[in-house]
Design a protein around this motif. Structure first.
Motif, short mmCIF file in Angstrom:
data_model
loop_
_atom_site.label_atom_id
_atom_site.label_comp_id
_atom_site.label_asym_id
_atom_site.label_seq_id
_atom_site.Cartn_x
_atom_site.Cartn_y
_atom_site.Cartn_z
N PRO A 72 0.82 -1.22 0.00
CA PRO A 72 0.00 0.00 0.00
C PRO A 72 0.85 1.26 0.00
O PRO A 72 1.79 1.38 0.79
N VAL A 73 0.52 2.19 -0.88
CA VAL A 73 1.26 3.45 -0.96
C VAL A 73 0.35 4.66 -0.82
O VAL A 73 0.80 5.75 -0.49
N ILE A 74 -0.95 4.49 -1.09
CA ILE A 74 -1.91 5.58 -0.98
C ILE A 74 -3.10 5.12 -0.15
O ILE A 74 -3.61 4.01 -0.35
N GLY A 75 -3.52 5.95 0.80
CA GLY A 75 -4.71 5.68 1.58
C GLY A 75 -5.61 6.90 1.60
O GLY A 75 -5.13 8.02 1.80
N VAL A 76 -6.91 6.68 1.38
CA VAL A 76 -7.89 7.77 1.42
C VAL A 76 -9.09 7.30 2.25
O VAL A 76 -9.64 6.23 1.99
N ILE A 77 -9.46 8.09 3.24
CA ILE A 77 -10.65 7.82 4.05
C ILE A 77 -11.52 9.07 4.03
O ILE A 77 -11.08 10.15 4.42
#
Length: 299
Positions: free
Chosen positions: A185-190
């Motif tokens: 994982p390199v990008i996380g959006v919540i």
């Protein structure tokens, strides 16, 4: 005198045609070759653009979630039982958010693998990224860094905390995007649809959230899923001891206010000053009552 003409025998016509085809082939061979090479060339994806599109997808999916809840048209049904024995629900909010998020990312980056928690065959060609990169991403994330498309996998959760969503416990509800490169994982959006807040991060580049590098809590506190806890409680006690505090929560939500107990304005104006307090499944007012006054102008 009769006019002179040229007559070709059937064999001559055939030879002429073959020569003509040969000439055309040589004329267009280079063009055809270059186009085939371009077609075979591996597509690269700009990571900053992928982050911006992921944020937009989460936000637009959240709008669908919020709209369905406001209209009270959930049309919920069971997808079956989870491994923990809980009833796994599917609502119209899940489905419409999936369609918006999945199609936006798939249409914008057709070479990238997009995997959603939900499944639907409806194709929406109109759902594409607006090509707008938010100012905070432009400010914190450097552009021009690319990765091959075939190494990218995008995972989306169109509506996390569906059980809480059906119970109108909307503070727990989120839409989420995770981007992995080479399985990492390199990008996380919540995104929280009912507050308008979106948290995002790009590994080794930046985030719109402040993160502590290290912390120590004794005894530790553990947050577990409200509706999918399974055997986590006994597992945690075995690992950390029976004094461990276990907190149930749904999705990625929480209660956040200013130090004075004021609700946070996520519209962007005015800016919240003076610090924030966040809590999950505890008496928020009691915590606020124990906090001393703080002057934001003091360092």
């Amino acid at each position: 005198m009769a006019p002179m003409g040229i007559r070709l025998s059937p064999l001559g016509v055939a030879v002429f045609c073959l020569v003509g085809v040969g000439i055309l082939y040589h004329l267009y061979a280079e063009v055809i070759s270059s186009r085939l090479a371009a077609f075979r060339r591996k597509k690269n994806i700009d990571v900053r653009e992928l982050l911006a599109a992921s944020v937009e997808a989460a936000v637009l999916g959240g709008k669908e979630v919020k709209k369905v809840r406001a209209e009270n048209s959930l049309k919920e049904k069971s997808k079956g039982k989870t491994k923990e024995g809980a009833n796994e629900l599917l609502t119209l909010g899940d489905l419409l958010s999936h369609r918006k998020m999945y199609n936006l990312l798939r249409n914008t980056f057709p070479e990238v693998t997009v995997i959603s928690e939900e499944h639907d065959n409806l194709v929406d060609q109109a759902a594409v990224w607006s090509r707008v990169i938010p100012a905070e991403i432009l400010d914190k994330i450097e552009g021009g860094k690319e990765v091959p498309a075939e190494r990218v996998t995008v995972w989306i959760d169109p509506l996390d905390a569906t059980q809480e969503y059906t119970e109108n416990l909307v503070k727990y509800v989120t839409t989420m995007v995770c981007v992995a490169v080479d399985g990492k994982p390199v990008i996380g959006v919540i995104h929280q649809p009912f507050t308008g807040f979106t948290a995002w991060a790009l590994v080794h580049q930046g985030s719109n959230m402040s993160v502590r590098s290290a912390y120590s809590v004794s005894p530790p506190k553990v947050i577990v899923s409200r509706s999918h806890s399974g055997k986590v409680r006994s597992y945690i006690h075995d690992a950390f001891g029976n004094s461990t505090a276990i907190i149930q929560a749904g999705g990625a939500g929480g209660h956040m206010t200013s130090l004075k107990g004021e609700d946070i304005d996520y519209s962007g104006t005015p800016l919240t000053k003076g610090g924030l307090v966040a809590s999950v499944s505890v008496d928020h007012k009691a915590i606020l009552g124990r906090l001393p006054n703080w002057d934001p102008d003091q360092q």
